[in-house]
Structure formats: C-alpha cells, structure tokens
Write an enzyme that holds these catalytic residues in place. Sequence first.
Site, PDB file in Angstrom:
ATOM      1  N   HIS A 164     -21.032  -6.620 -63.557  1.00 55.10           N
ATOM      2  CA  HIS A 164     -19.916  -6.238 -62.996  1.00 55.10           C
ATOM      3  C   HIS A 164     -19.190  -7.467 -62.297  1.00 55.10           C
ATOM      4  O   HIS A 164     -19.504  -7.872 -61.169  1.00 55.10           O
ATOM      5  CB  HIS A 164     -19.940  -5.043 -62.171  1.00 55.10           C
ATOM      6  CG  HIS A 164     -18.443  -4.665 -61.649  1.00 55.10           C
ATOM      7  ND1 HIS A 164     -17.470  -3.794 -62.216  1.00 55.10           N
ATOM      8  CD2 HIS A 164     -17.969  -5.043 -60.493  1.00 55.10           C
ATOM      9  CE1 HIS A 164     -16.596  -3.534 -61.251  1.00 55.10           C
ATOM     10  NE2 HIS A 164     -16.488  -4.345 -60.344  1.00 55.10           N
TER      11      HIS A 164
ATOM     12  N   CYS B 242     -12.114  -4.518 -54.517  1.00 53.19           N
ATOM     13  CA  CYS B 242     -12.751  -3.329 -53.582  1.00 53.19           C
ATOM     14  C   CYS B 242     -11.858  -3.539 -52.270  1.00 53.19           C
ATOM     15  O   CYS B 242     -11.628  -4.616 -51.556  1.00 53.19           O
ATOM     16  CB  CYS B 242     -14.496  -3.813 -53.331  1.00 53.19           C
ATOM     17  SG  CYS B 242     -14.874  -2.864 -51.980  1.00 53.19           S
TER      18      CYS B 242
END
Length: 309
Positions: free
Chosen positions: A205, A238
Amino acid sequence: MTDNVVLRDVTLRDGLQLTGKTLPVERKVEIVRRLLALGVPALEIGSMARPDLVPPMANTMDLVAALSPEELERCWVWVATPRHVAKAASAGVRNFQYCFSVSDAHNQANIGRATEDSMAVLPEAVRLAHEVGGAIQLCLATSFTCPFDGPVDPERVLAIANDPRTEGTGDIVLADTLGQAHPAQVAALISAVRERTPQRRIVFHGHDTWGMGVANTLAAIGAGAGMVDGSLGGLGGCPFAPGASGNTSSEDILFATRPDWFAPATLAALVELTGSLLTELGEPNRSRTAEGARSKAAAFEWVVGYSNT
C-alpha cells in the site's frame, strides 16, 4: 503486472477519508459497480472507523447492505478491533483488513491504543472472520516511517509478522503510510518479509507524497508482492498522519503494469469516472496518466480522444 498480481482500488476508503466529505450511498454503489464492470479485481470500499472522527466512512454499512454477496466477494473493509469484525460480518462483509501501526505513536493517534494492544486481540478478530468463512489481512501501517517517531526499524516489522498471534491472516499489507519510502527500501522489506516470515500473500500500500508511488509499486511487485493498492486520481491519505497525502494513482499503476484486462477503452472510462468524482469532491487529479490521456497526441492509442474514436 503478471496475472497473479492484483490491483485493489482503495478510493472509497483511503481515498475518501481525507476529504472530509461523505458521498451518498447511491454514488458509492455506482462507483463500485463501474469499477468492477471495468475489470478492477478488488476494491476497498469502507471502514469501521468512528464516523465522528472519519465522517466519509459513516455510511459504510449502508453501502455493504446495498451490494450483492457476489460483489462483496471482491470488496474489503478496514477494521481495527474484533468488535469491528463482528459488526461488519453481521452486515455481510467477508473480506476484512485488520489494521494497526508498527509504531506505537501512530497507533495511538490512529486507533487510540498501543501496538501491543492491537496485536493482543488479533486472534479474536481472526476467529470471528473465519467463523463466517471470511478472509482477514494483517495490515501494518507505518511499515517504513512514522510521522511522530521517524524511520521504522525493519526488524520491528519482521517481529510482528512472525508473531504467532498473526496466524490465520492470509495476507500481510505493508503500508508506506507517508509515501517517504524509496524503491530499494520497499524491495528490501518485501523481500525480507517473503523470505523470513510465514508464507502469506504480500500487499503493498503506497502513497505518492514524495513522487515515488509508481516506482515503489513496481519495486514491490518485483520483490514478490501479489496485490498492490491504488486510488483514482491519487486521491486520499491518512487524517491521523501529518504529511500523508495522496495514494498512488490507480490509473498510473495500471498504465505502468498493463494487466491483460486493461485496455485503452478501460483507461478512457477510468479517466471519465475519476474526473467526475474529483470534481464532485473539489479535489485535484494527481494522476499523470490521466493528464497524458487528455493530451493532443492523437496517434497514441491510450489518448482518450483517440481510444474513443
């Protein structure tokens, strides 16, 4: 991209969570079905994160309810506790991405507990996933660097991967949460995990924050990753990691790797979908492939205008 390497598009989870905007369920269903119809092998469609902290994920269970079991077979949902697994399973989820951070500081910021606390309850999460015939991934955020503690020791990643409490997880996700890793670093860690830990499919990722997203993804594939994550137009990041902006673009990964299901017409459809979604969200398109596809180089079959004629 070899036939056994899978692209997972994470637009509807990691892509949306930094935008602060909640897409209607109907729009999410449309995106899921268009991506699956185009041949995208796997999707990450949402999260069990607290809706007051991550509002774009508030309607994840409504989205799950709107999809068929066959569609859900290709979809993943982010979880961080056994309770998340139980709740998602009762709604019909069968693919669970159990995530915590290698670094304690980020795990506290992201999940509200120490890394060891997340590890301690992993066996219960695995048991609950297996009870419904589901698959569960071990997802390790901040596998390379932490926004609070800096570089992460690869040996800490390997120690977690070798912990007996991870037994039953079918995949291990290594996340470059900040996009600060470089290709040699990615290849080295994935090679070490492949050689020195239990045999699992390795998922990479990556983020493109420092412009290494595609290069790192190719390095991961070369080192043995069997699944790689991307997001339409490079959307995402994030909200609990300062400096973590922009996933690696799905379009860029696909143009670089050319899986057999990906053709100029597929790219044209993705460019159209990405453009409409990012306009809706008020977000920039970070995909260089999408930019190139809209060029005037009409003799190149991947240019959108040419591939539609």
